[in-house]
Structures are given as C-alpha cells and as structure tokens.
Design a protein around this motif. Sequence first.
Motif, PDB file in Angstrom:
ATOM      1  N   ILE A  63       4.049  30.487  40.687  1.00  0.00           N
ATOM      2  CA  ILE A  63       4.478  31.567  41.586  1.00  0.00           C
ATOM      3  C   ILE A  63       3.473  32.711  41.535  1.00  0.00           C
ATOM      4  CG2 ILE A  63       6.258  33.303  41.932  1.00  0.00           C
ATOM      5  CD1 ILE A  63       8.276  31.153  40.990  1.00  0.00           C
ATOM      6  N   LEU A  64       2.973  33.042  40.319  1.00  0.00           N
ATOM      7  CA  LEU A  64       1.969  34.100  40.188  1.00  0.00           C
ATOM      8  C   LEU A  64       0.702  33.759  40.966  1.00  0.00           C
ATOM      9  CD1 LEU A  64       1.011  36.715  38.817  1.00  0.00           C
ATOM     10  CD2 LEU A  64       0.259  35.309  36.889  1.00  0.00           C
ATOM     11  N   ASP A  65       0.302  32.495  40.909  1.00  0.00           N
ATOM     12  CA  ASP A  65      -0.896  32.082  41.638  1.00  0.00           C
ATOM     13  C   ASP A  65      -0.668  32.072  43.144  1.00  0.00           C
ATOM     14  OD1 ASP A  65      -3.368  31.183  42.244  1.00  0.00           O
ATOM     15  OD2 ASP A  65      -3.033  29.117  41.619  1.00  0.00           O
ATOM     16  N   ALA A  66       0.557  31.685  43.563  1.00  0.00           N
ATOM     17  CA  ALA A  66       0.821  31.566  44.998  1.00  0.00           C
ATOM     18  C   ALA A  66       1.102  32.907  45.655  1.00  0.00           C
ATOM     19  CB  ALA A  66       2.011  30.614  45.230  1.00  0.00           C
ATOM     20  N   CYS A  67       1.655  33.864  44.905  1.00  0.00           N
ATOM     21  CA  CYS A  67       2.083  35.144  45.495  1.00  0.00           C
ATOM     22  C   CYS A  67       1.027  36.240  45.387  1.00  0.00           C
ATOM     23  CB  CYS A  67       3.366  35.616  44.820  1.00  0.00           C
ATOM     24  SG  CYS A  67       4.764  34.519  45.094  1.00  0.00           S
ATOM     25  N   ASN A  68      -0.087  35.989  44.718  1.00  0.00           N
ATOM     26  CA  ASN A  68      -1.114  37.020  44.573  1.00  0.00           C
ATOM     27  C   ASN A  68      -1.971  37.035  45.837  1.00  0.00           C
ATOM     28  OD1 ASN A  68      -2.844  38.931  43.636  1.00  0.00           O
ATOM     29  ND2 ASN A  68      -3.373  37.851  41.742  1.00  0.00           N
ATOM     30  N   THR A  69      -1.454  37.680  46.875  1.00  0.00           N
ATOM     31  CA  THR A  69      -2.150  37.711  48.166  1.00  0.00           C
ATOM     32  C   THR A  69      -3.419  38.550  48.118  1.00  0.00           C
ATOM     33  OG1 THR A  69      -0.729  39.549  48.831  1.00  0.00           O
ATOM     34  CG2 THR A  69      -0.021  37.317  49.435  1.00  0.00           C
ATOM     35  N   GLU A  70      -3.412  39.598  47.303  1.00  0.00           N
ATOM     36  CA  GLU A  70      -4.608  40.445  47.217  1.00  0.00           C
ATOM     37  C   GLU A  70      -5.782  39.668  46.647  1.00  0.00           C
ATOM     38  OE1 GLU A  70      -5.929  44.759  45.304  1.00  0.00           O
ATOM     39  OE2 GLU A  70      -3.940  43.918  44.938  1.00  0.00           O
ATOM     40  N   LEU A  71      -5.501  38.864  45.597  1.00  0.00           N
ATOM     41  CA  LEU A  71      -6.563  38.057  45.012  1.00  0.00           C
ATOM     42  C   LEU A  71      -7.069  37.019  46.003  1.00  0.00           C
ATOM     43  CD1 LEU A  71      -8.185  37.369  42.477  1.00  0.00           C
ATOM     44  CD2 LEU A  71      -6.351  35.823  41.818  1.00  0.00           C
ATOM     45  N   ARG A  72      -6.148  36.437  46.772  1.00  0.00           N
ATOM     46  CA  ARG A  72      -6.578  35.468  47.785  1.00  0.00           C
ATOM     47  C   ARG A  72      -7.425  36.136  48.864  1.00  0.00           C
ATOM     48  NH1 ARG A  72      -1.733  31.210  49.228  1.00  0.00           N
ATOM     49  NH2 ARG A  72      -1.648  30.187  47.205  1.00  0.00           N
ATOM     50  N   PHE A  73      -7.045  37.345  49.244  1.00  0.00           N
ATOM     51  CA  PHE A  73      -7.803  38.057  50.273  1.00  0.00           C
ATOM     52  C   PHE A  73      -9.214  38.360  49.791  1.00  0.00           C
ATOM     53  CE2 PHE A  73      -9.040  42.107  52.282  1.00  0.00           C
ATOM     54  CZ  PHE A  73      -9.070  41.687  53.606  1.00  0.00           C
ATOM     55  N   ILE A  74      -9.329  38.810  48.535  1.00  0.00           N
ATOM     56  CA  ILE A  74     -10.654  39.121  47.986  1.00  0.00           C
ATOM     57  C   ILE A  74     -11.494  37.843  47.873  1.00  0.00           C
ATOM     58  CG2 ILE A  74     -11.856  39.998  45.960  1.00  0.00           C
ATOM     59  CD1 ILE A  74      -9.394  41.814  45.493  1.00  0.00           C
ATOM     60  N   LYS A  75     -10.851  36.762  47.449  1.00  0.00           N
ATOM     61  CA  LYS A  75     -11.571  35.492  47.327  1.00  0.00           C
ATOM     62  C   LYS A  75     -12.025  34.992  48.689  1.00  0.00           C
ATOM     63  CE  LYS A  75     -11.218  30.991  45.120  1.00  0.00           C
ATOM     64  NZ  LYS A  75     -10.356  30.070  44.347  1.00  0.00           N
ATOM     65  N   THR A  76     -11.189  35.181  49.718  1.00  0.00           N
ATOM     66  CA  THR A  76     -11.564  34.748  51.063  1.00  0.00           C
ATOM     67  C   THR A  76     -12.757  35.543  51.580  1.00  0.00           C
ATOM     68  OG1 THR A  76      -9.264  34.172  51.482  1.00  0.00           O
ATOM     69  CG2 THR A  76     -10.703  34.381  53.387  1.00  0.00           C
ATOM     70  N   ILE A  77     -12.768  36.850  51.317  1.00  0.00           N
ATOM     71  CA  ILE A  77     -13.882  37.691  51.767  1.00  0.00           C
ATOM     72  C   ILE A  77     -15.164  37.296  51.034  1.00  0.00           C
ATOM     73  CG2 ILE A  77     -14.765  40.045  51.757  1.00  0.00           C
ATOM     74  CD1 ILE A  77     -11.904  40.982  52.256  1.00  0.00           C
ATOM     75  N   SER A  78     -15.044  37.020  49.720  1.00  0.00           N
ATOM     76  CA  SER A  78     -16.247  36.650  48.964  1.00  0.00           C
ATOM     77  C   SER A  78     -16.805  35.295  49.393  1.00  0.00           C
ATOM     78  CB  SER A  78     -15.925  36.634  47.473  1.00  0.00           C
ATOM     79  OG  SER A  78     -14.942  35.648  47.197  1.00  0.00           O
ATOM     80  N   ALA A  79     -15.909  34.382  49.829  1.00  0.00           N
ATOM     81  CA  ALA A  79     -16.344  33.039  50.260  1.00  0.00           C
ATOM     82  C   ALA A  79     -16.405  32.926  51.775  1.00  0.00           C
ATOM     83  CB  ALA A  79     -15.405  31.974  49.685  1.00  0.00           C
ATOM     84  N   MET A  80     -16.636  34.041  52.471  1.00  0.00           N
ATOM     85  CA  MET A  80     -16.623  34.035  53.934  1.00  0.00           C
ATOM     86  C   MET A  80     -17.760  33.181  54.499  1.00  0.00           C
ATOM     87  SD  MET A  80     -14.955  35.019  56.529  1.00  0.00           S
ATOM     88  CE  MET A  80     -13.921  36.315  55.891  1.00  0.00           C
ATOM     89  N   ASP A  81     -18.910  33.188  53.843  1.00  0.00           N
ATOM     90  CA  ASP A  81     -20.039  32.382  54.347  1.00  0.00           C
ATOM     91  C   ASP A  81     -19.721  30.896  54.319  1.00  0.00           C
ATOM     92  OD1 ASP A  81     -21.445  34.729  54.704  1.00  0.00           O
ATOM     93  OD2 ASP A  81     -22.357  34.653  52.706  1.00  0.00           O
ATOM     94  N   VAL A  82     -19.112  30.455  53.223  1.00  0.00           N
ATOM     95  CA  VAL A  82     -18.774  29.034  53.111  1.00  0.00           C
ATOM     96  C   VAL A  82     -17.708  28.652  54.126  1.00  0.00           C
ATOM     97  CG1 VAL A  82     -17.916  27.238  51.559  1.00  0.00           C
ATOM     98  CG2 VAL A  82     -19.395  29.054  50.677  1.00  0.00           C
ATOM     99  N   LEU A  83     -16.703  29.523  54.323  1.00  0.00           N
ATOM    100  CA  LEU A  83     -15.632  29.229  55.281  1.00  0.00           C
ATOM    101  C   LEU A  83     -16.158  29.181  56.712  1.00  0.00           C
ATOM    102  CD1 LEU A  83     -12.809  31.457  53.763  1.00  0.00           C
ATOM    103  CD2 LEU A  83     -13.021  28.987  53.623  1.00  0.00           C
ATOM    104  N   LEU A  84     -17.068  30.101  57.052  1.00  0.00           N
ATOM    105  CA  LEU A  84     -17.647  30.081  58.399  1.00  0.00           C
ATOM    106  C   LEU A  84     -18.494  28.827  58.613  1.00  0.00           C
ATOM    107  CD1 LEU A  84     -18.681  33.830  58.800  1.00  0.00           C
ATOM    108  CD2 LEU A  84     -16.832  32.637  59.996  1.00  0.00           C
TER     109      LEU A  84
END
Length: 320
Positions: A63-84
């Motif tokens: 639940i801690l891993d799934a509900c930490n939206t801020e951490l997911r948002f930061i991780k998504t921004i840091s991996a934006m090049d790979v996602l694009l």
Amino acid sequence: MISTRRKTAESVPWGRLSETIARNGCLRERDIYVEDMRNYRLPYFKACLLATILEDVIPQLRILDACNTELRFIKTISAMDVLLADKFGVESQKTQNDINDIDLKNIHCMKYKLDKLQADRDFILQVLTETYKNLCIERDFQSLTDSVTQIVQKDENLHSLAEVERTNRMLRRESHKQLRQQRNHIKSVCYESNSEIEFLRLHVEEVLAKVDESMVKYEKDIESIDLKIQIMRNYYETMQNKNQLLEETIKEHAEFMKNWITFKDDREAARKHCEIMNNSAIIVQAWWRGLLVRKQLGPYKTVKKKQTPSKPNDKSKKKK
C-alpha cells in the motif's frame, strides 16, 4: 543425526551466531551453526504469530508503494526521456548490465536515488514474502538468513572492491607514467609502420572483394532456402488444417456414438422396466384370481338352488 541437530538448534539461542563471530572469529563454528539452523523448525504457535505479523506488514508495504503518488510523479519526471522514447517508438540501446547506463558525472541525480529506493523496497518486500512462505510451509526462516548472509557477502565484496580500487589507482598512476614513455616510443615507430599499413590495406581490399562475392552467393542461397521453407510451411499448414477437420469429424462421430449408446441403454432399461411391471401385474392377477376361486368370491361364488315343494297327491299315487 538430524534429530540431534534439531535439539542443538532448539537449545541454542538465536544470538549465538553474532556472539561466536565476535568472540572467536571462527568460521567453522558459524558454518556448524548455520547448518543447525537450516534444520531448525519453529513451534506451530510461534510460526503462526510471526506469519500473522508478516501478513500485516506485507500489504502495508505494498500500500505504501502504491499510494506514494508524489514519488511516482518525481520518478515519471526523471524518466521522461525514456517514456517519450517508448511512446514514439524510438529504439533505445540495450545494455547487458545496468552499470553501463550509470553516468558517473551525474551520480547524485534524483533518478538514481529513486531507483535505489525502489530496489530496496522491492528487496525488502521479496525477503518478507519468502520468509512468510517459509514460516507457513516449513516453519523456519531460512530465506531471511540467506538474505542476511547475501547482504553480508555484498558488504564484504564492496569492501574488497574498495581495496581493489585503491590499488588500481596506484597502478593507474604508474601506468600513466609508462604510457607517456610508450607514447614517445610509438611516435618514432609509427613512421616505420606506415609502409606496412599500406601493404595491409591492399590485402584487406582484396579480402573485402572476396567477401562481397561470398555475400552475393550467400544471399542467393538464402533466397532458395527461404523459398523451400515457405513451400514446406504451406504444406504443413494444409496438413494441419486437414488434421483439424479429421479431429472435428472424429469428435462428431464419437458424440453421435455416445448419444446412440445412451439411447440404446435407456431403451433397454425402459423395456426391462415394462417387462418387470407386466410380470408383476400377471403374478398379482393370478394370485387374486386363485384367491377368488379358493374363497369362492365374486364371479366364482356358488349359487344355492331353490328346492321346489312336492305335491301330496302325487306322493299318494306313488305309494299306491
């Protein structure tokens, strides 16, 4: 032998490993203790208590891993090049080892920190899950001890790598000095090797021409082989379709035979039932008719004949 080891493991407290290592520094006692602990089994009650605790902890970590939206948002921004790149279909260079993707100049960036945090969480969740399985099935914590030994070995490897790095730095300094000397020597040798390089270049061109000829022949052979493979593939597909049709017809015939056999069995059962009922009815009717005849009942009842009174004149005449 196993029973004695279990007794020794039950009699020895859990902190014996650290005490023996700190007291004597002897690896033999640690190996014997680890071997005894592998044969150790917790009582059912203690195993159930530890399993219930882990059963509550594991969902909380998920639940801690799934509900930490801020951490997911930061991780998504840091991996934006790979996602694009994945979104627009840009092929990324595949590496066999993740260490090759690390930029040593930017080692303290947020991306690496988040990856380390996620890896630590996944490792803890995996260790707790394996420990929970061992407690439920084997009543031990072998996976936990294995994970601890793995971490200890990793720390020892890191220390050894640090020592190796120090020695490599010293060797690198010495090698730089030797490299400077060799560089001066190489400059003098380069002039002599130019003629040899020219000769080798001509030889390489001849080899490349032969390689081109062999490549043309190879392509022709590959085309013929592909044609044969396509023919065999078509033949295989037709045979597979025929096989499917035959299997379907076999299934239909089997279903028809099964229905026919069940129909025959039902018909035979109905006939036997009717025959039994008819015979039973005949027996009952025969018994009933025999009873009527013996008891003289119903249509078999005897009728008494009425006696006609005789006239007196006739009697006197007969006497005379």
